[in-house]
Write a protein that holds these residues in place. Structure first.
Motif, PDB file in Angstrom:
ATOM      1  N   ASP A  98       0.848  -1.193   0.000  1.00 10.15           N
ATOM      2  CA  ASP A  98       0.000   0.000   0.000  1.00 10.15           C
ATOM      3  C   ASP A  98       0.885   1.245   0.000  1.00 10.15           C
ATOM      4  O   ASP A  98       1.481   1.601   1.009  1.00 10.15           O
ATOM      5  CB  ASP A  98      -0.901  -0.024   1.246  1.00 10.15           C
ATOM      6  CG  ASP A  98      -1.869   1.162   1.305  1.00 10.15           C
ATOM      7  OD1 ASP A  98      -1.727   2.101   0.494  1.00 10.15           O
ATOM      8  OD2 ASP A  98      -2.761   1.148   2.171  1.00 10.15           O
ATOM      9  N   MET A  99       0.956   1.903  -1.162  1.00 10.86           N
ATOM     10  CA  MET A  99       1.700   3.155  -1.243  1.00 10.86           C
ATOM     11  C   MET A  99       0.760   4.354  -1.177  1.00 10.86           C
ATOM     12  O   MET A  99       1.217   5.494  -1.132  1.00 10.86           O
ATOM     13  CB  MET A  99       2.505   3.209  -2.540  1.00 10.86           C
ATOM     14  CG  MET A  99       3.906   2.632  -2.428  1.00 10.86           C
ATOM     15  SD  MET A  99       4.873   3.497  -1.134  1.00 10.86           S
ATOM     16  CE  MET A  99       6.473   2.710  -1.343  1.00 10.86           C
ATOM     17  N   MET A 117       6.971   4.516  -9.722  1.00  8.76           N
ATOM     18  CA  MET A 117       8.387   4.135  -9.742  1.00  8.76           C
ATOM     19  C   MET A 117       8.549   2.670  -9.306  1.00  8.76           C
ATOM     20  O   MET A 117       7.978   2.245  -8.304  1.00  8.76           O
ATOM     21  CB  MET A 117       9.198   5.011  -8.792  1.00  8.76           C
ATOM     22  CG  MET A 117       9.050   6.505  -9.011  1.00  8.76           C
ATOM     23  SD  MET A 117       9.864   7.070 -10.511  1.00  8.76           S
ATOM     24  CE  MET A 117      11.583   6.925 -10.013  1.00  8.76           C
ATOM     25  N   THR A 118       9.375   1.937 -10.021  1.00 13.01           N
ATOM     26  CA  THR A 118       9.609   0.529  -9.690  1.00 13.01           C
ATOM     27  C   THR A 118      10.238   0.390  -8.307  1.00 13.01           C
ATOM     28  O   THR A 118       9.969  -0.577  -7.594  1.00 13.01           O
ATOM     29  CB  THR A 118      10.473  -0.128 -10.787  1.00 13.01           C
ATOM     30  OG1 THR A 118       9.719  -0.064 -12.010  1.00 13.01           O
ATOM     31  CG2 THR A 118      10.768  -1.574 -10.478  1.00 13.01           C
ATOM     32  N   GLU A 119      11.058   1.366  -7.913  1.00  9.68           N
ATOM     33  CA  GLU A 119      11.596   1.354  -6.557  1.00  9.68           C
ATOM     34  C   GLU A 119      10.466   1.320  -5.511  1.00  9.68           C
ATOM     35  O   GLU A 119      10.570   0.640  -4.485  1.00  9.68           O
ATOM     36  CB  GLU A 119      12.501   2.577  -6.340  1.00  9.68           C
ATOM     37  CG  GLU A 119      12.903   2.850  -4.894  1.00  9.68           C
ATOM     38  CD  GLU A 119      13.805   1.782  -4.262  1.00  9.68           C
ATOM     39  OE1 GLU A 119      14.239   0.849  -4.957  1.00  9.68           O
ATOM     40  OE2 GLU A 119      14.054   1.887  -3.046  1.00  9.68           O
ATOM     41  N   GLN A 120       9.388   2.052  -5.784  1.00  8.22           N
ATOM     42  CA  GLN A 120       8.250   2.046  -4.846  1.00  8.22           C
ATOM     43  C   GLN A 120       7.592   0.661  -4.786  1.00  8.22           C
ATOM     44  O   GLN A 120       7.149   0.227  -3.722  1.00  8.22           O
ATOM     45  CB  GLN A 120       7.213   3.098  -5.241  1.00  8.22           C
ATOM     46  CG  GLN A 120       7.724   4.534  -5.093  1.00  8.22           C
ATOM     47  CD  GLN A 120       6.851   5.549  -5.811  1.00  8.22           C
ATOM     48  OE1 GLN A 120       5.784   5.227  -6.335  1.00  8.22           O
ATOM     49  NE2 GLN A 120       7.305   6.796  -5.859  1.00  8.22           N
ATOM     50  N   LEU A 121       7.542  -0.029  -5.927  1.00  6.78           N
ATOM     51  CA  LEU A 121       7.020  -1.401  -5.940  1.00  6.78           C
ATOM     52  C   LEU A 121       7.862  -2.293  -5.047  1.00  6.78           C
ATOM     53  O   LEU A 121       7.333  -3.074  -4.245  1.00  6.78           O
ATOM     54  CB  LEU A 121       7.015  -1.945  -7.379  1.00  6.78           C
ATOM     55  CG  LEU A 121       6.744  -3.442  -7.538  1.00  6.78           C
ATOM     56  CD1 LEU A 121       5.329  -3.810  -7.120  1.00  6.78           C
ATOM     57  CD2 LEU A 121       7.000  -3.900  -8.985  1.00  6.78           C
ATOM     58  N   LEU A 122       9.183  -2.175  -5.159  1.00  7.58           N
ATOM     59  CA  LEU A 122      10.058  -2.996  -4.317  1.00  7.58           C
ATOM     60  C   LEU A 122       9.861  -2.667  -2.842  1.00  7.58           C
ATOM     61  O   LEU A 122       9.676  -3.555  -2.007  1.00  7.58           O
ATOM     62  CB  LEU A 122      11.533  -2.799  -4.701  1.00  7.58           C
ATOM     63  CG  LEU A 122      11.975  -3.334  -6.055  1.00  7.58           C
ATOM     64  CD1 LEU A 122      13.503  -3.234  -6.186  1.00  7.58           C
ATOM     65  CD2 LEU A 122      11.548  -4.788  -6.286  1.00  7.58           C
ATOM     66  N   VAL A 123       9.903  -1.376  -2.512  1.00 10.81           N
ATOM     67  CA  VAL A 123       9.774  -0.958  -1.110  1.00 10.81           C
ATOM     68  C   VAL A 123       8.485  -1.511  -0.500  1.00 10.81           C
ATOM     69  O   VAL A 123       8.484  -2.094   0.590  1.00 10.81           O
ATOM     70  CB  VAL A 123       9.825   0.583  -0.990  1.00 10.81           C
ATOM     71  CG1 VAL A 123       9.293   1.051   0.361  1.00 10.81           C
ATOM     72  CG2 VAL A 123      11.253   1.093  -1.186  1.00 10.81           C
ATOM     73  N   THR A 125       6.520  -3.976  -1.547  1.00  7.39           N
ATOM     74  CA  THR A 125       6.462  -5.443  -1.516  1.00  7.39           C
ATOM     75  C   THR A 125       7.325  -5.987  -0.379  1.00  7.39           C
ATOM     76  O   THR A 125       6.908  -6.888   0.364  1.00  7.39           O
ATOM     77  CB  THR A 125       6.933  -6.012  -2.874  1.00  7.39           C
ATOM     78  OG1 THR A 125       6.129  -5.443  -3.914  1.00  7.39           O
ATOM     79  CG2 THR A 125       6.812  -7.531  -2.919  1.00  7.39           C
ATOM     80  N   ILE A 126       8.518  -5.432  -0.213  1.00  6.13           N
ATOM     81  CA  ILE A 126       9.424  -5.894   0.846  1.00  6.13           C
ATOM     82  C   ILE A 126       8.845  -5.552   2.225  1.00  6.13           C
ATOM     83  O   ILE A 126       8.809  -6.402   3.120  1.00  6.13           O
ATOM     84  CB  ILE A 126      10.827  -5.263   0.664  1.00  6.13           C
ATOM     85  CG1 ILE A 126      11.472  -5.762  -0.629  1.00  6.13           C
ATOM     86  CG2 ILE A 126      11.729  -5.575   1.873  1.00  6.13           C
ATOM     87  CD1 ILE A 126      12.670  -4.932  -1.101  1.00  6.13           C
ATOM     88  N   TYR A 170      -1.839  -3.186  -3.913  1.00  5.11           N
ATOM     89  CA  TYR A 170      -2.032  -4.472  -4.609  1.00  5.11           C
ATOM     90  C   TYR A 170      -1.902  -5.630  -3.622  1.00  5.11           C
ATOM     91  O   TYR A 170      -1.161  -5.534  -2.645  1.00  5.11           O
ATOM     92  CB  TYR A 170      -1.077  -4.595  -5.819  1.00  5.11           C
ATOM     93  CG  TYR A 170       0.256  -5.275  -5.560  1.00  5.11           C
ATOM     94  CD1 TYR A 170       0.390  -6.670  -5.719  1.00  5.11           C
ATOM     95  CD2 TYR A 170       1.385  -4.561  -5.182  1.00  5.11           C
ATOM     96  CE1 TYR A 170       1.615  -7.305  -5.497  1.00  5.11           C
ATOM     97  CE2 TYR A 170       2.611  -5.181  -4.959  1.00  5.11           C
ATOM     98  CZ  TYR A 170       2.717  -6.552  -5.119  1.00  5.11           C
ATOM     99  OH  TYR A 170       3.920  -7.180  -4.900  1.00  5.11           O
ATOM    100  N   LEU A 253       0.072  -5.168 -12.280  1.00  3.07           N
ATOM    101  CA  LEU A 253       0.784  -4.202 -11.420  1.00  3.07           C
ATOM    102  C   LEU A 253       0.789  -2.812 -12.051  1.00  3.07           C
ATOM    103  O   LEU A 253       0.541  -1.807 -11.379  1.00  3.07           O
ATOM    104  CB  LEU A 253       2.223  -4.674 -11.154  1.00  3.07           C
ATOM    105  CG  LEU A 253       2.385  -5.868 -10.220  1.00  3.07           C
ATOM    106  CD1 LEU A 253       3.852  -6.286 -10.150  1.00  3.07           C
ATOM    107  CD2 LEU A 253       1.867  -5.569  -8.812  1.00  3.07           C
ATOM    108  N   GLY A 259       5.219   0.164 -10.844  1.00  2.00           N
ATOM    109  CA  GLY A 259       6.254  -0.340 -11.746  1.00  2.00           C
ATOM    110  C   GLY A 259       6.148   0.136 -13.182  1.00  2.00           C
ATOM    111  O   GLY A 259       6.720  -0.471 -14.082  1.00  2.00           O
ATOM    112  N   THR A 260       5.434   1.224 -13.418  1.00  2.00           N
ATOM    113  CA  THR A 260       5.362   1.722 -14.800  1.00  2.00           C
ATOM    114  C   THR A 260       6.620   2.490 -15.177  1.00  2.00           C
ATOM    115  O   THR A 260       6.932   2.638 -16.349  1.00  2.00           O
ATOM    116  CB  THR A 260       4.147   2.650 -14.990  1.00  2.00           C
ATOM    117  OG1 THR A 260       4.184   3.643 -13.950  1.00  2.00           O
ATOM    118  CG2 THR A 260       2.838   1.883 -14.876  1.00  2.00           C
TER     119      THR A 260
END
Lengths: 261, 261
Positions: A98-99, A117-123, A125-126, A170, A253, A259-260
């Motif tokens: 949840d961002m 940002m894909t970095e935000q997806l990683l952050v 998810t982790i 997501y 996603l 991740g766009t």
């Protein structure tokens, strides 16, 4: 506990492992649960233990949907590939990256926010995974059992609609929680030398290691108390790498705003 | 422990939390370490505890690089944004998402492997995070302290080259481990009601919740024993959402064979 253990000699300590490490090493997935409800106070305590996990820059980029509605639980059990314990465990949780909350907070504070940002997806998810693992361990420390449900990613769009998830949120995985009504064996893991490397990645020994591990797993699958089969680790992995395994995830996603970029 | 606790009444149990939940709730990052080495036997036990975490379809999609070479530790400390504890903690680990081992095993077993699926990126990233969190908890149960180092994603290409990571392996985060030489406060977390939702996502109360949490964090930042500052949660989040935060991650992951499809 840690204070106590520090007065032991190392050898004694390792022979009598501390109870937390013993607990961690005894994990196995539970898929059959007693018809017994987790008390609400304890349930909340498990989630609070989850929140105590490390979080990247304190962002806490997760939400948990506690799915209580029986009809929704039945639907998600089906969408996850027919996993009945999603419907009949004491509690079923969907852990969401949840961002939205943090992004909107930063925006209200005057940030010029860049989305996707894909970095935000990683952050996110982790963060979600670290938190969920704390919930898992807290649960097991109370004698509860659990299994993660990656199967909700089979139909993530439908699951998102049932749970009314907005953009920038997501569903990462589900978790069934309850009092165990089975006592399965602990599944073997790869030898330490396969996953722990010094200074640089090497995999010169991997083919031999995997061959031995295939034998270990073959013995395990043949000897375990239920669902016996004559197979190996490598055989079991094959479906994971087909193009048919959740080919929709990238578009899903991206559609959620992850991740766009 | 769980057997013992089950004979208590719930109220007693919650008043006297079980030691594992107490441990989880006492987590804080440690960035200052004693000059004292973690014994090798204990170190390996921590990693084995990590391996016991749940893993998607048993894939175990991770490798840990134990960075021992002092020059490489100094380099990574710099690349991670100047974090000296990367160089001077007892042990420094880089947790890598690793699909190479399992993919090649499946291929040797005759699978027609599709590379680059975004689902594989999620599986490997989640597997790695669950495993790392077990290492973290095992460490804390032995009186060790740790901090996660997301900063290795500042320069993931350079870090990957230092560690000689092949394709289908990427560095997710680092972890400093050692005997704590500081005793920082536990950082507050969002209220339970902000992150736990029943049946459906709602955020109607989020603005009010965040405003209150900003006050909580402002008090915490002003009162804590070191690095005091007059700021809030929302203020602190702002840099996370700028386009400058690791804009290279998408291209980096794609170049490593993750998330192209």
């Amino acid at each position: 506990m840690s204070k106590l253990s520090s007065v032991f000699f190392l050898k004694d300590r390792l022979e009598a492992m501390n109870p937390t490490i013993e607990l961690l090493k005894s994990h196995r997935s539970i898929r059959k649960f007693k018809d017994q409800q987790i008390p609400r106070e304890l349930f909340e305590e498990l989630i609070r233990a989850g929140q105590s996990a490390a979080t990247s820059n304190h962002v806490q980029a997760y939400s948990i949907i506690h799915v209580v509605n029986p009809e929704n639980r039945r639907k998600i059990a089906e969408l996850a590939g027919g996993q009945p314990y999603v419907a009949n465990s004491s509690d079923f949780l969907v852990f969401c990256a949840d961002m939205k909350r943090a992004m909107e907070a930063a925006e209200r504070a005057g940030a010029e926010v860049t989305r996707g940002m894909t970095e935000q997806l990683l952050v996110a998810t982790i963060d979600t995974a670290l938190m969920a693992q704390n919930v898992a361990i807290a649960s097991e420390s109370e004698g509860l059992g659990l299994c993660y449900i990656g199967g909700i990613r089979n139909n993530p769009q439908d699951v998102s609609e049932i749970l009314k998830l907005p953009e920038h949120v997501y569903p990462v995985f589900g978790m069934c929680l309850g009092y165990p009504d089975q006592n399965p064996e602990v599944k073997p893991r790869l030898p330490l030398s396969a996953i722990l490397k010094e200074d640089a990645y090497t995999d010169a020994d991997d083919t031999a290691l995997v061959t031995r591990f295939d034998q270990t797993m073959n013995q395990y699958y043949q000897a375990r108390s239920s669902s016996n089969k004559d197979t190996t680790w490598s055989e079991q992995l094959k479906p994971l790498f087909t193009s048919k395994l959740r080919p929709h995830i990238k578009a899903f996603l991206n559609g959620r705003g992850f991740g766009t970029k």
